[in-house]
Design an enzyme around this catalytic site. Structure first.
Site, short mmCIF file in Angstrom:
data_model
loop_
_atom_site.label_atom_id
_atom_site.label_comp_id
_atom_site.label_asym_id
_atom_site.label_seq_id
_atom_site.Cartn_x
_atom_site.Cartn_y
_atom_site.Cartn_z
N LYS A 1 0.63 -0.50 0.18
CA LYS A 1 -0.25 0.03 -0.11
C LYS A 1 0.82 1.40 0.02
O LYS A 1 1.88 1.25 0.62
CB LYS A 1 -0.37 0.02 1.28
CG LYS A 1 -2.08 0.86 1.73
CD LYS A 1 -3.68 0.21 0.63
CE LYS A 1 -4.66 0.66 -0.18
NZ LYS A 1 -5.40 0.23 -0.17
N ASP B 1 -6.93 4.24 -4.16
CA ASP B 1 -8.33 4.21 -3.28
C ASP B 1 -8.11 5.39 -3.04
O ASP B 1 -8.38 6.41 -3.66
CB ASP B 1 -6.37 3.41 -2.31
CG ASP B 1 -7.71 3.47 -0.82
OD1 ASP B 1 -7.66 2.69 -0.74
OD2 ASP B 1 -7.73 4.37 0.50
N SER C 1 -7.91 -6.00 -10.49
CA SER C 1 -7.51 -5.60 -10.73
C SER C 1 -6.41 -6.46 -10.77
O SER C 1 -5.85 -6.52 -12.01
CB SER C 1 -6.59 -4.40 -8.79
OG SER C 1 -7.14 -2.96 -8.92
P1 NDP Z 1 -12.79 7.59 -2.72
O1 NDP Z 1 -11.82 8.73 -2.63
O2 NDP Z 1 -13.30 7.55 -3.99
O3 NDP Z 1 -14.07 8.04 -1.67
C1 NDP Z 1 -13.61 8.58 -0.38
C2 NDP Z 1 -15.37 8.54 0.00
O4 NDP Z 1 -15.03 8.58 2.05
C3 NDP Z 1 -15.67 9.71 -0.10
O5 NDP Z 1 -16.64 10.34 0.54
C4 NDP Z 1 -14.64 11.07 1.16
O6 NDP Z 1 -15.52 12.21 1.31
C5 NDP Z 1 -15.37 9.88 2.11
N1 NDP Z 1 -13.79 9.96 3.56
C6 NDP Z 1 -12.69 9.31 3.48
N2 NDP Z 1 -12.51 9.50 4.56
C7 NDP Z 1 -13.43 9.89 5.38
C8 NDP Z 1 -13.07 10.81 6.49
N3 NDP Z 1 -11.92 10.27 7.05
N4 NDP Z 1 -14.06 10.93 7.13
C9 NDP Z 1 -15.51 10.74 6.44
N5 NDP Z 1 -15.52 10.40 5.23
C10 NDP Z 1 -14.30 10.08 4.25
O7 NDP Z 1 -12.44 6.48 -2.24
P2 NDP Z 1 -13.26 4.93 -2.45
O8 NDP Z 1 -13.96 4.80 -2.14
O9 NDP Z 1 -11.95 5.00 -3.25
O10 NDP Z 1 -12.43 4.86 -1.07
C11 NDP Z 1 -13.57 4.39 0.06
C12 NDP Z 1 -12.50 3.49 1.05
O11 NDP Z 1 -13.08 2.10 0.62
C13 NDP Z 1 -11.81 3.47 1.66
O12 NDP Z 1 -11.56 3.00 3.13
C14 NDP Z 1 -10.76 2.68 0.55
O13 NDP Z 1 -9.44 1.72 1.56
C15 NDP Z 1 -11.33 1.41 0.19
N6 NDP Z 1 -11.74 0.59 -0.92
C16 NDP Z 1 -11.17 0.91 -1.46
C17 NDP Z 1 -11.64 0.04 -3.03
C18 NDP Z 1 -11.56 0.55 -4.43
O14 NDP Z 1 -11.16 0.30 -5.60
N7 NDP Z 1 -11.21 2.04 -4.44
C19 NDP Z 1 -10.62 -1.25 -3.11
C20 NDP Z 1 -11.09 -1.98 -1.33
C21 NDP Z 1 -10.85 -0.82 -0.19
P3 NDP Z 1 -14.75 13.67 1.11
O15 NDP Z 1 -15.21 13.27 -0.32
O16 NDP Z 1 -15.60 14.56 1.56
O17 NDP Z 1 -13.94 12.96 1.04
O1 2IT Z 2 -7.84 -1.06 -0.65
C1 2IT Z 2 -7.69 -1.92 -1.66
O2 2IT Z 2 -8.54 -2.93 -1.83
C2 2IT Z 2 -7.58 -0.68 -3.13
N1 2IT Z 2 -7.68 -0.20 -2.30
C3 2IT Z 2 -7.54 -1.59 -4.32
C4 2IT Z 2 -6.27 -2.21 -4.63
C5 2IT Z 2 -6.05 -2.50 -6.41
O3 2IT Z 2 -4.64 -2.82 -5.73
O4 2IT Z 2 -6.62 -2.60 -7.32
#
Ligand code: NDP
Ligand code: 2IT
Length: 444
Positions: free
Chosen positions: A126, A166, A376
């Site tokens: 990561k 992420d 991925s």
């Molecule tokens: P994005 O940046 O697309 O969206 C994140 C969302 O969560 C936004 O709405 C953001 O609000 C909110 N958020 C982030 N930080 C905070 C905080 N500290 N307090 C409150 N709200 C918060 O990220 P993702 O959707 O990609 O990721 C969301 C979660 O999913 C994370 O935990 C990530 O690690 C996990 N994840 C992501 C994957 C991926 O493929 N993208 C895969 C697996 C897990 P704001 O816009 O106001 O910041």
């Molecule tokens: O938390 C996660 O699994 C991700 N942000 C996606 C990682 C990836 O390599 O697609």
């Protein structure tokens, strides 16, 4: 004191200043105790737990970039290459002001087990930076991404370490980083995933984490006599994971009534209008408070509170520790049946235990959100064979992987007399393959 407890104690002492990392390790170790007991002397002799909690390497670097006023700004870049026993390091890049070594280490540690659960040959890593893309111009984001990759490109490659998106890292950031990697290294290779479709990206990757979460949730509910159809679903977050989780929940007949961002949350009792959310978040990069302009009958609330709404299924999809003990109590009081984590470690250990003790079906992120990284890995396969697969082909593979993960963790929990404890099942099943490979490789 047994081996597991001794190592946990050591890790707690050594990394006392890394709370998120310790939280992730504690949760995993607690559920591995029975597994370790069966092979305690071998694992202790081979220092399996000491090795699995210490990353292969941790890279930290300065990221200087020039803002629109001409001033030089400096952020810290991170890449933690945690464990490559079963494949090249794989895991996302988080761009958020809260990023520090503890956060990246917890995410990297979780990723090792998650990637193992996908059944695909990917190790865990990561990275990211404390850079905040919010409020920055496109040019500033590009300047940051180019500088970040100028250093990161020394450590990654299609067969060594393959980052992805992420929090804060989406298609735009991946594009800038890919361009810089190609320029410096002179290589056109699948070094990042989540790429645009015109330069090696995979169909379904954008939707994969959210869709995958729902494929698993649907299978979970089916195996307990129902399904998403007709259920009230509460989702937190309004980013990549939340939006496509909501989309698939609706396609499966659920009614999604909430979403949130870091400022507040919406409640739309008639069901969220996802086209409006996509326009606000994906096109305008604006705040969720705008939502009531599109839907005057919906409510917008400042601050926390998304888990106070009555729902059957709760899907935390924002960030770590966003579902705490009081939220868990509220959810149980309101009759929630299932909580499946789209985010990484969104539920505190205390809240997780409360949900489990009160009969809520609870699936942890390392299983429930594995669809993103699994897709991925499918993108990596397509890049390697220089072909691209159709949407339906990738989607079908994703569906198969997620239902497979559910049954795998269900069986693993049952094997150790913990039927229905999917936290234990996910940790046990994820651990098994990694340890097998570590033992095969000797002391390294
Ligand atoms: P994005 O940046 O697309 O969206 C994140 C969302 O969560 C936004 O709405 C953001 O609000 C909110 N958020 C982030 N930080 C905070 C905080 N500290 N307090 C409150 N709200 C918060 O990220 P993702 O959707 O990609 O990721 C969301 C979660 O999913 C994370 O935990 C990530 O690690 C996990 N994840 C992501 C994957 C991926 O493929 N993208 C895969 C697996 C897990 P704001 O816009 O106001 O910041
Ligand atoms: O938390 C996660 O699994 C991700 N942000 C996606 C990682 C990836 O390599 O697609």
């Amino acid at each position: 004191m047994g081996y597991t407890e001794r190592v946990l104690e050591q890790v707690r002492k050594k990394y006392a200043y890394q709370p998120e990392f310790l939280q992730a390790v504690s949760e995993v170790f607690e559920s591995l105790e029975k597994v370790i007991e069966r092979n305690e002397s071998l694992y202790e002799k081979e220092a399996i737990l000491e090795r699995i909690t210490e990353p292969d390497r941790q890279i930290m670097f300065r990221v200087p970039w020039v803002d629109d006023s001409g001033k030089v700004r400096v952020n810290t870049g991170f890449r933690v290459q945690f464990n490559n026993s079963i494949g090249p390091y794989k895991g996302g890049l988080r761009l958020h002001p809260s990023v520090n070594l503890s956060v990246i280490k917890f995410l990297g540690f979780e990723q090792v087990f998650k990637n193992s659960l996908t059944g695909l040959p990917i190790g865990g890593g990561k990275g990211g930076s404390d850079f905040d893309p919010k409020g920055k111009s496109d040019r500033e984001v590009m300047a940051f991404c180019q500088s970040f990759m100028t250093e990161l490109c020394k450590y990654i490659g299609a067969d060594t370490d393959v980052p992805a998106g992420d929090i804060g890292t989406g298609a735009r950031e991946i594009g800038y980083m890919f361009g810089q990697y190609k320029r410096i290294r002179g290589l056109y290779e699948g070094v990042l995933t989540g790429k645009g479709l015109s330069y090696g990206g995979s169909l379904v990757r954008t939707q994969a984490t959210g869709y995958g979460l729902l494929y698993l949730t649907e299978e979970l509910l089916k195996c307990h006599g129902s399904g998403i159809d007709g259920k009230i679903v509460a989702v937190s977050g309004a980013g990549n994971v939340a939006i496509y989780a909501a989309e698939k929940a609706m396609q499966l007949g659920g009614k999604v009534v909430t979403l949130s961002d870091s400022n507040g949350w919406i409640y739309d009792k008639d069901g969220v209008d996802l086209d409006a959310v996509k326009e606000i978040k994906e096109v305008n990069r604006a705040r969720l408070s705008e939502y009531t302009k599109y839907r005057p009958n919906a409510e917008y609330h400042e601050g926390r509170g998304v888990w106070s709404v009555k729902c059957d299924v709760a899907l935390p999809c924002a960030t770590q520790n966003e579902l705490l003990i009081d939220d868990a109590k509220e959810l149980v009081k309101n009759g929630v049946q299932a909580v499946c984590e789209g985010a990484n470690m969104p539920t505190s250990i205390e809240a997780t235990k409360y949900l489990q003790e009160n009969g809520v079906l609870f699936v942890p992120g390392k299983a429930a959100n594995a669809g993103g990284v699994a897709t991925s890995a499918l993108e990596m396969s397509q890049n390697s064979e220089r072909l691209s697969w159709s949407f339906d082909e990738v989607d079908a593979k994703l569906g198969g992987i997620m239902t497979g993960i559910y049954h795998n963790i269900d069986d693993a929990a049952a094997e150790y007399d913990m039927k229905g404890n999917y936290v234990a099942g996910a940790n046990i099943a994820g651990f098994a393959k990694v340890v097998d490979a570590m033992l095969a490789h000797g002391a390294c």
